[in-house]
Motif scaffolding. Structure first.
Motif, mmCIF file in Angstrom:
data_model
loop_
_atom_site.group_PDB
_atom_site.id
_atom_site.type_symbol
_atom_site.label_atom_id
_atom_site.label_comp_id
_atom_site.label_asym_id
_atom_site.label_seq_id
_atom_site.Cartn_x
_atom_site.Cartn_y
_atom_site.Cartn_z
ATOM 1 N N MET A 58 0.826 -1.208 0.000
ATOM 2 C CA MET A 58 0.000 0.000 0.000
ATOM 3 C C MET A 58 0.860 1.257 0.000
ATOM 4 O O MET A 58 0.605 2.207 -0.756
ATOM 5 N N PHE A 62 1.106 3.866 -3.137
ATOM 6 C CA PHE A 62 0.724 5.261 -2.905
ATOM 7 C C PHE A 62 1.843 6.206 -3.328
ATOM 8 O O PHE A 62 1.606 7.211 -4.006
ATOM 9 N N LEU A 129 -5.452 -8.169 5.713
ATOM 10 C CA LEU A 129 -5.893 -7.451 4.512
ATOM 11 C C LEU A 129 -5.319 -8.158 3.290
ATOM 12 O O LEU A 129 -4.128 -8.459 3.243
ATOM 13 N N TRP A 133 -6.220 -5.859 -2.367
ATOM 14 C CA TRP A 133 -6.934 -4.690 -1.851
ATOM 15 C C TRP A 133 -5.966 -3.619 -1.365
ATOM 16 O O TRP A 133 -6.216 -2.415 -1.528
ATOM 17 N N ALA A 134 -4.866 -4.046 -0.787
ATOM 18 C CA ALA A 134 -3.836 -3.089 -0.370
ATOM 19 C C ALA A 134 -3.256 -2.362 -1.579
ATOM 20 O O ALA A 134 -3.038 -1.146 -1.549
ATOM 21 N N MET A 136 -4.741 -1.908 -4.613
ATOM 22 C CA MET A 136 -5.747 -1.017 -5.192
ATOM 23 C C MET A 136 -5.944 0.226 -4.337
ATOM 24 O O MET A 136 -6.079 1.344 -4.851
ATOM 25 N N THR A 137 -5.957 0.051 -3.026
ATOM 26 C CA THR A 137 -6.126 1.192 -2.113
ATOM 27 C C THR A 137 -4.988 2.194 -2.269
ATOM 28 O O THR A 137 -5.222 3.407 -2.361
ATOM 29 N N GLY A 138 -3.757 1.697 -2.299
ATOM 30 C CA GLY A 138 -2.612 2.580 -2.466
ATOM 31 C C GLY A 138 -2.618 3.305 -3.796
ATOM 32 O O GLY A 138 -2.351 4.516 -3.867
ATOM 33 N N LEU A 140 -5.272 3.964 -5.858
ATOM 34 C CA LEU A 140 -6.386 4.921 -5.957
ATOM 35 C C LEU A 140 -6.156 6.129 -5.061
ATOM 36 O O LEU A 140 -6.398 7.272 -5.466
ATOM 37 N N LEU A 141 -5.690 5.878 -3.841
ATOM 38 C CA LEU A 141 -5.433 6.987 -2.915
ATOM 39 C C LEU A 141 -4.334 7.900 -3.446
ATOM 40 O O LEU A 141 -4.435 9.136 -3.375
#
Length: 406
Positions: A58, A62, A129, A133-134, A136-138, A140-141
């Motif tokens: 993540m 990011f 987690l 998902w980690a 994708m979260t990183g 998108l954020l």
């Protein structure tokens, strides 16, 4: 303590070799019970790596997307799409070549061996987690906060930097040689280590041959099918490639790679905007080498090779995970371990073995990554040239139409 960590990271390759030699020595000296405890420690370290991996993925994802705000939007979009396509093509080349090279060269001898060494204890940490998902979260954020500068973006940027440094440099990297050593002791006790390394030494030479053919062909293609121009382009990038080989770092080679790309593209505007970004995400050496070694390990351990559908799913996550690769020796394989386990069915022993192979081949893989980034600049320069040529042709046609109307 800080100087000790710095010395370790500077000589990580040497530390790994020493730890492997020590592990082989210990496998002769220690009792079976002591060796079982060492294997159990390696398994525990594997659990720690898998537990911390979502945070690392993540944070790195990011960081990558947040810093893509540099440069024009069109330039960034074209560059990222080209990088993804290049990584995907390389991954499929590694998969295709492995069927030609690995299958005849390897025998499923390991699957027939009796397991002689078992861990003295085991501890399974919870999976808090999913890694996808980690990732994708990183991503998108990072994309959302890079659109407009904000205090939240700056704070998360600083937090992710310090978190990556803590997890990677202070925890995972020092544990990595111990993680690999325990499984090396197991392979030695099971009586397969010498056979496997003899076979994989030949495969490493084959992999280097694949790298040479791929790089020559791509440079030849981007040089307009002219041998002399191909020679000049490769010659310009070779100093950067040597720095990447010796330092095992694409970032260390970035200044020389920038100079080489400017020579090869006549100071194209793509160079300054895309090359610093592509250094850690456009990884030709990883994209060919990791699937190639992964397919070979599947054969060695008696597992079936994935079909086209399952490999397509794997390759999608493989390409996306390039945006979360950490710029340290062995960082390319660390973030791939969960993907190899989830989509190719790797076990802990296979993860340890491919990690050791990757780190041992890291100088060559990094050298190929640097050469691949030099090739990417030529591809983007061709795109820019075609785009400018089309604009000139459109202007010329518009002038002709105006002349006829007059």
């Amino acid at each position: 303590m800080r100087n000790l960590f710095s010395l370790f990271h500077k000589h990580f390759f040497v530390c790994l070799i020493i730890s492997l030699i020590l592990s082989l020595g210990l496998s002769y000296c220690l009792t079976p019970h002591a060796l079982s405890n060492l294997l159990a420690i390696s398994i525990l370290i594997k659990e720690i790596i898998m537990f911390m991996m979502p945070l690392l993925i993540m944070g790195c994802a990011f960081q990558c997307m947040y810093h893509l705000k540099r440069g024009g939007i069109l330039m960034i979009c074209v560059g990222v799409v080209t990088i993804c396509l290049s990584n995907a093509l390389s991954a499929w080349i590694g998969y295709g070549v492995s069927h030609i090279v690995s299958t005849p060269a390897l025998q499923q001898a390991y699957a027939e061996q009796t397991t002689l060494l078992l861990p003295a204890f085991s501890l399974v940490l919870p999976k808090w987690l999913a890694n996808e998902w980690a990732l994708m979260t990183g991503l998108l954020l990072g994309m959302l906060l890079s659109i407009k500068p904000s205090m939240l973006g700056a704070q998360l940027d600083n937090l992710s930097k310090s978190g990556i440094h803590l997890i990677l440099n202070r925890i995972l990297m020092p544990l990595l040689p111990i993680f690999i050593s325990g499984y090396f002791i197991k392979m030695h006790q099971d009586g397969v280590l010498s056979t496997i390394f003899y076979t994989y030494a030949k495969l490493a030479l084959m992999m280097m041959g694949i790298y040479l053919l791929y790089l020559f062909f791509t440079y030849y293609l981007t040089s307009g099918l002219r041998l002399k121009k191909t020679y000049i382009h490769i010659k310009n990038v070779l100093p950067a490639a040597w720095v990447g080989f010796s330092a095992m770092s694409s970032l260390a080679a970035l200044p020389l790679n920038l100079q080489a790309a400017q020579k090869n593209t006549q100071d194209s505007k793509w160079v300054g905007g895309i090359l610093p970004i592509s250094t850690n995400i456009h990884l030709v050496g990883d994209s060919i080498g990791i699937p190639f070694l992964a397919m070979a390990l599947l054969i060695t351990y008696g597992h079936p090779l994935p079909d086209l559908y399952h490999y397509f799913i794997f390759s999608c996550f493989f390409v996306l995970s390039k945006f979360s690769v950490a710029a340290v020796p062995g960082g390319g394989i660390l973030v791939m371990l969960p993907i190899l386990m989830q989509y190719l069915g790797f076990n802990a022993e296979m993860c340890a073995f491919i990690t050791a192979l990757y780190v041992l081949l890291d100088p060559i893989i990094t050298c190929v990554n640097v050469l691949g980034n030099g090739m990417l600049m030529l591809v983007l320069d061709k795109f820019h040239y075609l785009k400018e040529s089309r604009k000139i042709n459109e202007k010329f046609k518009a002038k002709q139409r105006l002349a006829r109307l007059a």
